[in-house]
Design a protein around this motif. Structure first.
Motif, PDB file in Angstrom:
ATOM      1  N   UNK A 116       0.851  -1.191   0.000  1.00  0.00           N
ATOM      2  CA  UNK A 116       0.000   0.000   0.000  1.00  0.00           C
ATOM      3  C   UNK A 116       0.886   1.239   0.000  1.00  0.00           C
ATOM      4  N   UNK A 117       0.324   2.352  -0.448  1.00  0.00           N
ATOM      5  CA  UNK A 117       1.052   3.622  -0.391  1.00  0.00           C
ATOM      6  C   UNK A 117       1.294   3.970   1.078  1.00  0.00           C
ATOM      7  N   UNK A 118       2.425   4.607   1.342  1.00  0.00           N
ATOM      8  CA  UNK A 118       2.772   4.930   2.724  1.00  0.00           C
ATOM      9  C   UNK A 118       2.667   6.398   3.057  1.00  0.00           C
ATOM     10  N   UNK A 119       2.011   7.168   2.201  1.00  0.00           N
ATOM     11  CA  UNK A 119       1.911   8.609   2.466  1.00  0.00           C
ATOM     12  C   UNK A 119       0.484   9.024   2.817  1.00  0.00           C
ATOM     13  N   UNK A 120       0.398  10.230   3.367  1.00  0.00           N
ATOM     14  CA  UNK A 120      -0.870  10.725   3.895  1.00  0.00           C
ATOM     15  C   UNK A 120      -1.102  12.167   3.436  1.00  0.00           C
ATOM     16  N   UNK A 121      -2.354  12.518   3.301  1.00  0.00           N
ATOM     17  CA  UNK A 121      -2.714  13.895   2.955  1.00  0.00           C
ATOM     18  C   UNK A 121      -2.865  14.671   4.247  1.00  0.00           C
ATOM     19  N   UNK A 149       4.736   8.363  -5.303  1.00  0.00           N
ATOM     20  CA  UNK A 149       3.869   9.190  -4.459  1.00  0.00           C
ATOM     21  C   UNK A 149       2.942  10.093  -5.276  1.00  0.00           C
ATOM     22  N   UNK A 150       3.500  10.742  -6.284  1.00  0.00           N
ATOM     23  CA  UNK A 150       2.699  11.656  -7.096  1.00  0.00           C
ATOM     24  C   UNK A 150       1.696  10.907  -7.969  1.00  0.00           C
ATOM     25  N   UNK A 151       2.130   9.806  -8.556  1.00  0.00           N
ATOM     26  CA  UNK A 151       1.220   9.054  -9.425  1.00  0.00           C
ATOM     27  C   UNK A 151       0.052   8.453  -8.653  1.00  0.00           C
ATOM     28  N   UNK A 152       0.323   7.950  -7.453  1.00  0.00           N
ATOM     29  CA  UNK A 152      -0.761   7.402  -6.642  1.00  0.00           C
ATOM     30  C   UNK A 152      -1.731   8.512  -6.241  1.00  0.00           C
ATOM     31  N   UNK A 153      -1.186   9.667  -5.883  1.00  0.00           N
ATOM     32  CA  UNK A 153      -2.024  10.802  -5.514  1.00  0.00           C
ATOM     33  C   UNK A 153      -2.942  11.196  -6.676  1.00  0.00           C
ATOM     34  N   UNK A 154      -2.373  11.306  -7.873  1.00  0.00           N
ATOM     35  CA  UNK A 154      -3.174  11.686  -9.041  1.00  0.00           C
ATOM     36  C   UNK A 154      -4.169  10.587  -9.410  1.00  0.00           C
ATOM     37  N   UNK A 213      -3.399   7.796   1.734  1.00  0.00           N
ATOM     38  CA  UNK A 213      -3.348   7.422   0.324  1.00  0.00           C
ATOM     39  C   UNK A 213      -3.296   5.906   0.173  1.00  0.00           C
ATOM     40  N   UNK A 214      -2.741   5.225   1.177  1.00  0.00           N
ATOM     41  CA  UNK A 214      -2.690   3.777   1.142  1.00  0.00           C
ATOM     42  C   UNK A 214      -4.065   3.149   1.200  1.00  0.00           C
ATOM     43  N   UNK A 215      -4.925   3.711   2.026  1.00  0.00           N
ATOM     44  CA  UNK A 215      -6.294   3.208   2.145  1.00  0.00           C
ATOM     45  C   UNK A 215      -7.089   3.543   0.893  1.00  0.00           C
ATOM     46  N   UNK A 216      -6.964   4.785   0.409  1.00  0.00           N
ATOM     47  CA  UNK A 216      -7.754   5.247  -0.726  1.00  0.00           C
ATOM     48  C   UNK A 216      -7.375   4.577  -2.046  1.00  0.00           C
ATOM     49  N   UNK A 217      -6.107   4.250  -2.216  1.00  0.00           N
ATOM     50  CA  UNK A 217      -5.662   3.678  -3.491  1.00  0.00           C
ATOM     51  C   UNK A 217      -5.793   2.164  -3.549  1.00  0.00           C
TER      52      UNK A 217
END
Length: 333
Positions: A116-121, A149-154, A213-217
Motif C-alpha cells: 500500500x502507499x505509505x503517504x498521507x494527505x 507518491x505523485x502518481x498514486x495521488x493523481x 493514500x494507502x487506504x484510498x488507493x
C-alpha cells in the motif's frame, strides 16, 4: 517520458559497458558477503527491513549490510546501475522506465515489501468531515512527476472525479523529503507526506492527517528490491540469503505489537521519540501495509503498469517476466 529518466537510462547503458563480470562483490562461504543496499528513503514505512537489521537477521544469513539512503528513486536507480549499490529499494516504476529506454544490464525486481502507499494527505487544520472535493482550488505540495507518491495521488484524484491539472494546483518543485519543512513554513494548503513527516506536523500542531493514500488507493506494489541482471546471476546465493533475512523481518512485524516493533527499530530513528514511532507503526499496521510473503505477483506488476499508463508516464507495457523474478521469494526460509 521525463528527460531525467532518459538521462538515467543513458547512465545505465554506459555503466553496463564499464561493468565487468568480476565487478560485483565476490561471494565467500567463509566470510560475510558484503552488500550495499540503497533505499529510496529512510522511513518507518519500511519497518520489516529495519527489524531484520536490528535483530541481526542479515548477520545470521552471512551478510554484512551497508545501508545508504538515496533520497529519491532516480538517485537510487543511478546508484544501482553505476555499481555504487548492489541492491536498490524503491518504487518499481524506476526499473520500468529504464527498461523502456533500452537498458541492457537492466534492474530486476526480486522481492516486494510494501503493498500500500505509505503517504498521507495533511491539511493545515483538523477536518473531521474532509472530502476530496475540499481540494478544489487548493494548492497541494506533491511529489516528483513520474514518482510513485505523485502518481498514486493523481490516481486517487481521478478516482474521486477530480482533474489533477485543472481542479487544484500541485507543486512538484520541492525536493523529496523537504515538503514537511516547506509546509511548516507556510507553503501550500495541503501536503502529501510520508512518515515521520505527517506525524511530526501533527505533533507540532502545524498539520493534521485527513486521509491515507494507502487506504484510498488500495493494494499497489509500492516498493520493491531490485538488482542488475548481472548481479543476480553472479550473486544468487547472496541474494537468496538477503531475501531470507527480509522474510524473518516480515514475520517479526506481522507477529508482534506496534509497541514491540517500535522498540526494536528505534535505533534506526534516534531523532524520533518512541511514542511517535509506535503511533506510526500502528498506523501502517492497521492499513495492512506490509506483504506477508515478499512475492511480487504478476497481477500487482500489471496494476502498476496500468497506473503508469494512466499517468501518461508509460507508452506501452513491458514484460513482467523480464523485470520480475520470484525464484528467491519462492525459496525463502
Amino acid at each position: 517520458m521525463k528527460k531525467s529518466w532518459k538521462k538515467i537510462a543513458a547512465a545505465l547503458l554506459a555503466a553496463a559497458m564499464l561493468l565487468t563480470s568480476g565487478c560485483g562483490k565476490k561471494e565467500n562461504t567463509e566470510e560475510a558477503a558484503r552488500v550495499t543496499l540503497n533505499e529510496v528513503a529512510h522511513s518507518i514505512f519500511y519497518a520489516p527491513q529495519y527489524a531484520a537489521i536490528e535483530l541481526g537477521y542479515f548477520k545470521e544469513e552471512g551478510i554484512e549490510l551497508t545501508l545508504v539512503t538515496g533520497f529519491g528513486a532516480d538517485k537510487t536507480l543511478t546508484a544501482v546501475v553505476s555499481g555504487d549499490a548492489d541492491i536498490g529499494f524503491m518504487g518499481s516504476e524506476a526499473s520500468i522506465y529504464a527498461y523502456s529506454q533500452g537498458a541492457s544490464d537492466y534492474v530486476i525486481n526480486f522481492a516486494q515489501l510494501t503493498q500500500r502507499a505509505g503517504n498521507f494527505l495533511v491539511a493545515r487544520e483538523e477536518m473531521p468531515a474532509f472530502t476530496w472535493d475540499d481540494l478544489k482550488g487548493k494548492k497541494v505540495l506533491g511529489g516528483r512527476k513520474g514518482g510513485m507518491p505523485e502518481m498514486v495521488f493523481e490516481y486517487i484524484l481521478r478516482q474521486k472525479e477530480l482533474d489533477p491539472a485543472k481542479d487544484l494546483s500541485i507543486d512538484q518543485s520541492i525536493d523529496f523529503g523537504s515538503t514537511a519543512a516547506a509546509f511548516s513554513g507556510g507553503a501550500g494548503d495541503f501536503t502529501v507526506e510520508f512518515e515521520p513527516g505527517a506525524t511530526s506536523l501533527e505533533k507540532e500542531g502545524k498539520g493534521y492527517v485527513v486521509a491515507s493514500l494507502g487506504v484510498e488507493s488500495g493494494y499497489i506494489p509500492y516498493t520493491a528490491y531490485c538488482a542488475r541482471e548481472s548481479y543476480l546471476k553472479e550473486q544468487e546465493e547472496t541474494v537468496q540469503h538477503f531475501v531470507n533475512a527480509l522474510k524473518k523481518g516480515m514475520v517479526y512485524v506481522n507477529t508482534h505489537t506496534p509497541e514491540e516493533i517500535a522498540k526494536t527499530i528505534q535505533p534506526q530513528f534516534q531523532e524520533t521519540e518512541l511514542d511517535v514511532i509506535t503511533r506510526i507503526v500502528r498506523r501502517y499496521a492497521e492499513q495492512d501495509t506490509w506483504k506477508s510473503d515478499l512475492n511480487f505477483e504478476k497481477e500487482s506488476f500489471e496494476l502498476l503498469q496500468e497506473l503508469l499508463l494512466d499517468a501518461g508516464e508509460l507508452k506501452e507495457k513491458v514484460p513482467y517476466e523480464k523485470l520480475v523474478t520470484t525464484k528467491y521469494t519462492e525459496k525463502q526460509k
